[in-house]
Each structure stands twice: as structure tokens, then as C-alpha cells.
Motif scaffolding. Structure first.
Motif, PDB file in Angstrom:
ATOM      1  N   ASP A  16       0.826  -1.213   0.000  1.00  0.00           N
ATOM      2  CA  ASP A  16       0.000   0.000   0.000  1.00  0.00           C
ATOM      3  C   ASP A  16       0.856   1.257   0.000  1.00  0.00           C
ATOM      4  OD1 ASP A  16      -2.275  -1.487  -0.067  1.00  0.00           O
ATOM      5  OD2 ASP A  16      -2.656  -1.383   2.092  1.00  0.00           O
ATOM      6  N   ILE A  55       1.105   4.072  -2.910  1.00  0.00           N
ATOM      7  CA  ILE A  55       0.800   5.485  -2.634  1.00  0.00           C
ATOM      8  C   ILE A  55       1.932   6.366  -3.113  1.00  0.00           C
ATOM      9  CG2 ILE A  55       0.489   7.185  -0.796  1.00  0.00           C
ATOM     10  CD1 ILE A  55      -1.045   5.088   0.756  1.00  0.00           C
ATOM     11  N   GLU A  58      -4.997   2.440  -6.236  1.00  0.00           N
ATOM     12  CA  GLU A  58      -6.330   2.662  -6.764  1.00  0.00           C
ATOM     13  C   GLU A  58      -7.309   2.928  -5.615  1.00  0.00           C
ATOM     14  OE1 GLU A  58      -7.408  -0.684  -9.086  1.00  0.00           O
ATOM     15  OE2 GLU A  58      -5.929  -0.312 -10.665  1.00  0.00           O
ATOM     16  N   THR A  59      -8.255   3.794  -5.863  1.00  0.00           N
ATOM     17  CA  THR A  59      -9.314   4.068  -4.896  1.00  0.00           C
ATOM     18  C   THR A  59     -10.650   3.717  -5.510  1.00  0.00           C
ATOM     19  OG1 THR A  59      -9.471   6.350  -5.658  1.00  0.00           O
ATOM     20  CG2 THR A  59      -8.010   5.943  -3.807  1.00  0.00           C
ATOM     21  N   GLN A  89     -14.383   4.771  -4.972  1.00  0.00           N
ATOM     22  CA  GLN A  89     -15.303   5.700  -4.327  1.00  0.00           C
ATOM     23  C   GLN A  89     -16.723   5.157  -4.408  1.00  0.00           C
ATOM     24  OE1 GLN A  89     -14.759   9.668  -5.678  1.00  0.00           O
ATOM     25  NE2 GLN A  89     -16.416  10.526  -4.428  1.00  0.00           N
ATOM     26  N   SER A 109     -16.940   8.008  -0.254  1.00  0.00           N
ATOM     27  CA  SER A 109     -15.496   7.887  -0.105  1.00  0.00           C
ATOM     28  C   SER A 109     -15.098   6.442  -0.397  1.00  0.00           C
ATOM     29  CB  SER A 109     -15.085   8.319   1.306  1.00  0.00           C
ATOM     30  OG  SER A 109     -13.699   8.363   1.435  1.00  0.00           O
ATOM     31  N   ASP A 110     -13.886   6.070  -0.043  1.00  0.00           N
ATOM     32  CA  ASP A 110     -13.384   4.703  -0.227  1.00  0.00           C
ATOM     33  C   ASP A 110     -13.642   3.936   1.060  1.00  0.00           C
ATOM     34  OD1 ASP A 110     -11.900   2.355  -0.553  1.00  0.00           O
ATOM     35  OD2 ASP A 110     -10.469   3.358  -1.879  1.00  0.00           O
ATOM     36  N   ARG A 143     -10.584   1.729   2.411  1.00  0.00           N
ATOM     37  CA  ARG A 143      -9.474   2.468   3.026  1.00  0.00           C
ATOM     38  C   ARG A 143      -9.895   3.077   4.366  1.00  0.00           C
ATOM     39  NH1 ARG A 143      -5.500  -0.075   0.893  1.00  0.00           N
ATOM     40  NH2 ARG A 143      -5.606  -0.128  -1.385  1.00  0.00           N
ATOM     41  N   LYS A 175      -0.915   8.407   5.869  1.00  0.00           N
ATOM     42  CA  LYS A 175      -0.831   8.576   4.426  1.00  0.00           C
ATOM     43  C   LYS A 175      -2.204   8.452   3.770  1.00  0.00           C
ATOM     44  CE  LYS A 175       3.576   9.175   3.501  1.00  0.00           C
ATOM     45  NZ  LYS A 175       4.053  10.381   2.795  1.00  0.00           N
ATOM     46  N   ILE A 176      -2.951   7.415   4.158  1.00  0.00           N
ATOM     47  CA  ILE A 176      -4.259   7.185   3.539  1.00  0.00           C
ATOM     48  C   ILE A 176      -5.206   8.350   3.840  1.00  0.00           C
ATOM     49  CG2 ILE A 176      -6.285   5.699   3.569  1.00  0.00           C
ATOM     50  CD1 ILE A 176      -4.410   3.331   4.022  1.00  0.00           C
ATOM     51  N   LEU A 211      -5.200  10.264   0.383  1.00  0.00           N
ATOM     52  CA  LEU A 211      -6.265   9.635  -0.385  1.00  0.00           C
ATOM     53  C   LEU A 211      -7.644  10.142   0.008  1.00  0.00           C
ATOM     54  CD1 LEU A 211      -5.037   5.923  -0.538  1.00  0.00           C
ATOM     55  CD2 LEU A 211      -4.720   7.726  -2.222  1.00  0.00           C
ATOM     56  N   VAL A 229      -7.793  12.189  -6.219  1.00  0.00           N
ATOM     57  CA  VAL A 229      -6.386  11.971  -5.896  1.00  0.00           C
ATOM     58  C   VAL A 229      -5.562  12.281  -7.127  1.00  0.00           C
ATOM     59  CG1 VAL A 229      -4.670  10.315  -5.123  1.00  0.00           C
ATOM     60  CG2 VAL A 229      -6.990  10.218  -4.217  1.00  0.00           C
TER      61      VAL A 229
END
Length: 770
Positions: free
Chosen positions: A591, A595, A601-602, A604, A643-644, A647, A725-726, A730, A758
């Protein structure tokens, strides 16, 4: 004497009548005693006693009435005598002079006799009226009753007359007393005016004497001594002194002190402001400090313990000395003895002395200024020569610095014509000094097509704006160009003419170095992305066989390949747990690498946050049971995010599981709170907490907080780093933490309801410090 004899006769007659009545009433007293005895056993027989008393009064009504008439007659005659005596006293008081009349006071015994006679007359009059009213029906001959009524009427008229006469005499006496008091006050006021006039004459003479000695020849010390001596003698004050402030206004220094009794002078005493705060504050607020009683005045309370009792001081009069709206000193008058009322003229005199002190200060300061001015005039030519030599020396030094300065320096007039240039400008531009002087800046240094930019720069400088570090391209003598960092401003020369000073530094080499650094940074970023892609690819290849290992270990542990003994189960269980931990580590590395490479990949979607909280609770249930903790999740219904989901679940799971791992007892609570523009998720635990050093490296990669649970808890230091980070890169959110050692930690996550797009290529390297 007559009055006393009448009183004796009245008393004897009254006692005789009373004795006859008492002797005659013995049978009645016996009847009353028997009645009292009967009342003790039969209280209802009380009215019989009243009837007995009434019967006794009716039997002796004649004796009682005559006795009362006799008493009224004596008292009426007494009122007549007292009225004559009071009027005679008042007549004598009016016939005497005013000076003698002041000391004539009415005899208090006479006033007491009048008061007692009035009271006795009123009592006797009321008593005989009641007696006649009660007994008049028992007389057979009503002519007697009419005679008694006439007597009461006559006594009432005579008493009213004497009461009124005495009242008018008393009013007359009060008027006479008020007249005496008026004359007395008038005499005292005249005496005060005479005394005030004498004091003013002495004060005027004293001020005139001091004014005649106010000159440049008399030193300040001698004038102060003359001033305090004159003041002590004029005001009859035991001690007078002059005090001046120190430079820092924190002390009063005595310049001169005069003792009237010994006629001695002293000086040098010091009063510190911090030791006497009330006194110093009072001096700042008043022109004259007037303390009639030093033990009662607020400004002198700092001295009442030691100084005033030891010196027997009872009153104080201080006048402050002011110069140029600044207090510079004070003149102090100390009265030895009881309290003293300082008159207004004495206060004004003290203020006038302060003005004289101010004048002598101004006089000697002006004299000092004049002396200094003469000295300056005498040394002016030498100073001018020295200054001229210094200017010439500075000019040579300035010329030396300009000629050897490593920057270009140009002097131009308002028309941008070159007046002067230094050797460095000659070297950079290729133009000689003789050739450049007299030509315009535009004709020499402005490249083709850049005239507008240079004219805008010149216009800004002409209107008073200063240019600092402006990068400009200039033309050299050989036709080539070079880039300079130019600073330019307009000043006025000695004659008031505008002069433009332009300083330039060659930055062509710096620009070349910056270009090479940009290329090097781009190459490093490309290599870093390739490295991240390689790590992501290799981690993916590692995860594939590792999943097979985990799967086969799970099959063996479930007994599908045969029964296992206890030791085999334990060893295979450890291998299975280590494989799961390694898989989690590889997943985190994948991951993070994705990033940083910009390829994560995200997905949504719109989802309910409460479902995510339910999944997190289910995932960490084994930690809750294992550590015997309490997990509380508060999440309102109907909160959705765009959102994701995967994540967000990963982020919340990392924070909650981390809180459970580092909590030995107590609970972990998760609160979801919708804000106007963001969703807030707060994870609070009662764990071991984090110190300041740990908070500084909390979100850095491969960093684990030093604690007693570090060995017991597995981890690589990537969980919170990946969470940060996420959230930030993201999901467009943030994470913060507050913690206290041995009390617990609170992680606060915020993310928008709508996940932002992103943008790849703006991510940082895993090895960079956060």
C-alpha cells in the motif's frame, strides 16, 4: 426662699390630707385584705375590690378635693414665682453688655424647678378633674360641685397663662443666646481676619526677601538655606527641608534641612520610594499635601510607626516643585506638637516657596546651558576641522569600498543618465567608465524587446518605490546578455537633487546551478518512483506464495491431513500466526509503495459509516476478549460518506487495534460525530499513553514508541504511518493525537463527506522525515 417655703407648705398639707384619708381607710384596708384572700380562692369576686375603693373615695371626696385644690394653689403660686424669677434673669441679661452677656448662663436648677412645677401642676389638675368626675353625683348639694368646677377652670386658666409666659420667656432667652452667638462668631471672624492679615504681611515680606536673593551669583545651596529659614520663621514651624528627586525618580535626596530651635542646617538624608509608597504617590497627585493630623492623613501613614513619634510631629505641609510638567522635588514643613490646621494662606505661601525653588532651578540650569554654549562656541572651529577631516577620510574609504565591491554599482540622475559606475560594473558589462558616463541606462544595457519591462522598473523607482532583488536581463558591450539581481532606490544628494542608485549582482552562474539541481531532483524522483514500483511488484509476488503457505497451514491445523499432537499444533500455530503477521506487513508495504508511486487505486462509493464501525468492532473482538477490555462505539444513525469504504475501514481498524494493544486495563471508546463540513472520529483509550519524544516520531515509518509493552506487542511501525498517508493523501482528511503518560491517548480523525480526487505525482518518499 419663698418658693421653697411654699413647696414645704404644699407637701405638709398634702401629707396631712393623705394621713387623714389613710387613718379613715383602715376599715376599708381590712375589707380589701379579706377581699384579696377571697380572690385567691374565688377569682371571680374581683369587682368587689373596685367597688370598695370607689366607696372609700366617695366617703372622703371632700378631703381629697380640698387637698388637691390646696396642691394646685401652691403649684400655681410656685409657677408665678418662677415666672417672675425667670423674667428678672432675662431682663438682667438684656440690660448687660454683649461681652458680659456671653458668659451669663441660665441656672440649670431654675430650669429644673420650672419643669417639675409644670409636671406637678398637670398631674394635680388631671387628678382633681378625674376625682370630681367620679364623685360629683354623690354630693347632695350640687352647688359645691359647681364651685369645684369653677375652681378647676380658674386653675386651668392660670396654669395656661403661666405656661405660655414661661414658654415666651424661654423663646426670648434662645433668641438672646443666638444673638450672643452671632456676635461671638463675628468677633472671632474679625480676629481671624486680623491674624490672617498679619500672616500675609509676614509671608509677603518673606517672599520679597527671597526674590531679592534670586540671582545667578547665589548658589542653589545658599538659596535653599535662606528659603527654609524664612519659611520656618514665617510659619513658626520647627523643621523645614528641601528634597530633590534622583534621576530615576526612585529617591528623594535632602538638599537642605533647617531646625528652628537649634538654627542648624543638615543635608544628605534619603527617602526611597519603595519604602514610602503612599507618600510618594500623594506627592505625584497634589500640588500641596496638607496633613493637619499626620496620624489620620492617608499620605503620611508610612511614617506613623517610627518617624513621627520619635520627632513628636503632629502636622505636615508639603509643596511639590514642578519643572516642565515634571515633579523634581518637594518642600516639607514639619510641625512639632499636636495637630495643626494649616490655613489657606499658609498653603499658598508654601506653593509660592515651591515656585521660587523652581525658578532657582531654571536659573541655574539656564546658566549652565549658557556656559556650555560658550564652551561649544569656543571649540566649534576645532570640531569643524575635525569633522571635515573625518568626512574626507570617510569619502576616501567609501570610494575604496565602491571600487572594490564585488557587485555592480551605478549612479544615475532622474533622466537615467549614468553619473558614476564602479570597476565591477565595467567588468560585467564590458563598457568603460569614460564611455558610459553621460549615456542613458536604456541605450547601454536594455536588450531588444525588453524596453517596457525596464521602463516600468524605472517608473516605480522614480515614484519612491524601492526595488529589492529584481532579476533582470541586461545587454553587455559585445551584444551578449547576462542576468543580474538588481536592487534600486532613489535618494537625494547634498544639493537636494534626486539620484538613483542601482546595485546589481551577477546570478548567471547561480541560475545554471539551479537548473542542474532541478534536473538532478527530477532524476531522483523518477528513480524513487521506479523503486516504489519495484517494491510494490516484489511485495505482490511475495504475497502470492505466502497466501498458499497460510492456506495449507490452516488446512493442517484443522486436522484435514490427519490428527496432530499438542506440540505439533503449537508449532504450526506459531508458524500460522507469523505468516499472518508477515502477510499484514507485506500488505502495508504494498500500500505504501503504491501510494508513493502514485498507483494506489481508490474505489469511491456511498456507504453508511455505522456499518464500517460494526465491521471494525467484529474484527477486533478477539483482542477485546483476550485483554479483557471494554470497547464502546457510539455512532449516530443515517450518516453516509461518498469515499473509499475499504481504506476508511483500514484506517479506523489500525487506530482501534493499536489502542487495544497498548491498553492494559480499562476501555477504548470510539465516537463518531458529524460536523458541518467534516466527519470526526475520536478514538480514546485508558492505556499507557505517549510521552513528548514518542509524539514527535509517532507517524514516521518503521518507528515504534519505547514502552514496557513494546516487546509483547508485535509491529513494524508502519500502521500509523500508513493510516496518516491514507487519510491525508487519499481521503483528504487529517489525524491528530493528544496523550498523557499513564492516563491514555486520544486520536482524532477528520475526513470530508465527499472524497477529493487523488492527483498522482505529488506523494512523498517513505524514507523522508514527516
Amino acid at each position: 426662699m419663698v418658693f421653697k417655703q411654699l413647696l414645704r407648705v404644699a407637701c405638709v398639707a398634702s401629707l396631712s390630707v393623705l394621713a387623714i384619708a389613710v387613718v379613715s381607710a383602715f376599715p376599708l384596708f381590712e375589707e380589701m385584705a379579706l377581699t384579696a384572700n377571697r380572690l385567691a380562692h374565688h377569682p371571680t369576686s374581683l369587682p368587689s375590690q373596685a367597688h370598695a375603693l370607689l366607696a372609700w373615695v366617695q366617703v372622703y371626696k371632700m378631703e381629697l378635693t380640698l387637698g388637691m385644690f390646696l396642691t394646685l394653689g401652691v403649684l400655681t403660686f410656685a409657677l408665678f414665682i418662677l415666672d417672675r424669677e425667670f423674667r428678672a434673669h432675662l431682663q438682667y441679661k438684656l440690660s448687660t453688655s454683649i461681652d458680659q452677656r456671653r458668659f451669663m448662663i441660665t441656672d440649670p436648677a431654675l430650669l429644673q424647678k420650672i419643669r417639675l412645677s409644670r409636671i406637678g401642676f398637670m398631674i394635680a389638675l388631671v387628678a382633681i378633674f378625674i376625682l370630681i368626675t367620679v364623685t360629683y353625683q354623690s354630693y347632695r348639694n350640687q352647688l359645691i360641685v359647681q364651685f369645684f368646677a369653677l375652681g378647676v377652670f380658674l386653675f386651668n386658666i392660670s396654669g395656661t397663662y403661666f405656661f405660655g409666659s414661661l414658654k415666651r420667656a424661654g423663646q426670648m432667652e434662645r433668641l438672646v443666646n443666638r444673638l450672643n452667638l452671632y456676635h461671638q462668631n463675628k468677633d472671632e471672624a474679625q480676629e481671624k481676619l486680623v491674624q490672617a492679615d498679619k500672616r500675609l504681611q509676614r509671608q509677603t515680606a518673606s517672599l520679597a526677601y527671597l526674590a531679592s536673593h534670586l540671582n545667578k551669583q547665589t548658589s542653589s545651596q545658599l538659596f535653599y538655606q535662606a528659603l527654609i529659614k524664612q519659611s520656618a520663621e514665617t510659619l513658626s514651624v520647627a523643621r523645614v527641608s528641601v528634597w530633590m528627586y534622583s534621576a530615576d525618580k526612585q529617591q528623594l535626596v535632602c538638599e537642605a534641612l533647617y531646625e528652628l530651635k537649634t538654627q542648624a542646617y543638615t543635608q544628605g538624608q534619603v527617602l526611597v520610594a519603595n519604602d514610602f509608597p503612599h507618600y510618594f504617590d500623594a506627592l505625584k497627585q497634589a500640588r500641596v499635601v496638607v496633613a493637619d493630623d499626620v496620624y489620620q492623613h492617608s499620605a503620611t501613614q508610612d511614617f506613623v510607626v517610627d518617624y513621627f513619634p520619635s520627632q513628636q510631629i503632629g502636622a505636615l505641609l508639603d509643596a511639590t516643585i514642578w519643572h516642565d510638567d515634571e515633579m523634581i522635588g518637594v518642600i516639607c514643613h514639619e510641625h512639632v506638637g499636636p495637630a495643626r490646621e494649616w490655613t489657606l494662606d499658609e498653603q499658598n505661601y508654601a506653593g509660592s516657596l515651591a515656585d521660587l525653588a523652581r525658578l532657582t532651578v531654571e536659573l541655574h540650569r539656564r546658566q549652565k546651558v549658557e556656559t556650555d554654549l560658550v564652551e561649544h562656541q569656543e571649540n566649534f572651529e576645532d570640531m569643524l576641522k575635525t569633522r571635515t577631516a573625518s568626512i574626507e577620510s570617510n569619502a576616501k574609504l567609501f570610494r575604496f569600498l565602491v571600487e572594490r565591491a564585488p557587485v555592480t554599482i551605478l549612479y544615475m540622475n532622474a533622466a537615467n543618465e549614468i553619473i558614476e559606475m564602479n570597476p565591477e560594473a565595467e567588468r560585467i558589462t564590458g563598457y568603460s567608465r569614460d564611455y558610459a558616463i553621460g549615456r542613458t541606462y536604456q541605450s547601454l544595457f536594455v536588450p531588444e524587446g525588453m524596453t517596457g519591462e525596464h521602463e516600468a522598473l524605472s517608473s516605480d523607482v522614480f515614484f519612491g518605490n524601492k526595488i529589492q532583488g529584481q532579476e533582470m536581463l541586461i545587454r553587455r558591450a559585445d551584444g551578449s546578455t547576462t542576468e543580474l539581481s538588481i536592487s534600486r532606490s532613489m535618494e537625494l544628494d547634498a544639493e537636494g537633487n534626486p539620484v538613483i542608485i542601482s546595485i546589481g549582482q551577477d546570478i548567471s552562474q547561480q541560475k545554471a546551478l539551479e537548473a542542474s539541481l532541478i534536473k538532478a531532483r527530477e532524476a531522483a524522483e523518477s528513480a524513487d518512483r521506479i523503486k516504489s514500483m519495484f517494491v510494490a511488484s516484489m511485495s505482490h509476488e511475495l504475497r502470492t506464495p505466502l497466501n498458499s503457505i497460510i492456506g495449507f497451514l490452516g488446512v493442517v491445523l484443522q486436522g484435514m491431513s490427519g490428527e496432530l499432537n499438542v506440540k505439533q499444533k503449537d508449532q504450526l500455530g506459531r508458524a500460522y500466526a507469523s505468516s499472518k503477521h508477515l502477510l499484514s506487513l507485506i500488505s502495508d508495504v504494498i500500500d505504501i509503495s503504491k501510494i508513493e508511486a502514485g498507483f494506489l487505486e481508490t474505489h469511491q462509493m456511498t456507504f453508511d459509516i455505522k456499518e464500517v464501525m460494526h465491521d471494525v468492532s467484529h474484527a477486533v473482538q478477539h483482542l477485546v476478549i483476550e485483554r479483557k477490555l471494554n470497547l464502546q462505539i457510539e455512532c449516530p444513525e443515517g450518516i453516509t460518506l461518498d469515499s473509499d469504504r475499504k481504506r476508511l475501514y483500514q484506517v479506523v481498524l489500525n487506530v482501534v487495534s493499536n489502542a487495544l494493544k497498548y491498553t492494559e486495563k480499562g476501555q477504548v471508546s470510539v465516537k463518531v460525530m458529524p460536523l458541518p463540513e467534516q466527519l470526526e472520529i475520536v478514538v480514546e483509550d485508558t492505556g499507557i499513553g505517549i510521552d513528548e519524544a514518542g509524539l514527535a516520531k509517532l507517524f514516521k515509518p518503521f518507528e515504534r514508541i519505547d514502552s514496557r509493552l513494546k516487546i509483547k506487542t508485535l509491529g513494524t511501525g508502519l500502521g500509523l504511518y500508513l493510516t496518516h498517508k491514507i487519510l491525508t493523501l487519499l481521503l483528504g482528511g487529517s489525524i491528530t493525537v493528544n496523550s498523557k503518560v499513564e492516563q491514555g491517548s486520544t486520536f482524532t480523525m477528520r475526513l470530508p463527506y465527499q472524497m477529493p480526487e487523488v492527483e498522482a505525482g505529488k506523494l512523498v518518499n517513505i524514507l523522508e522525515g514527516q
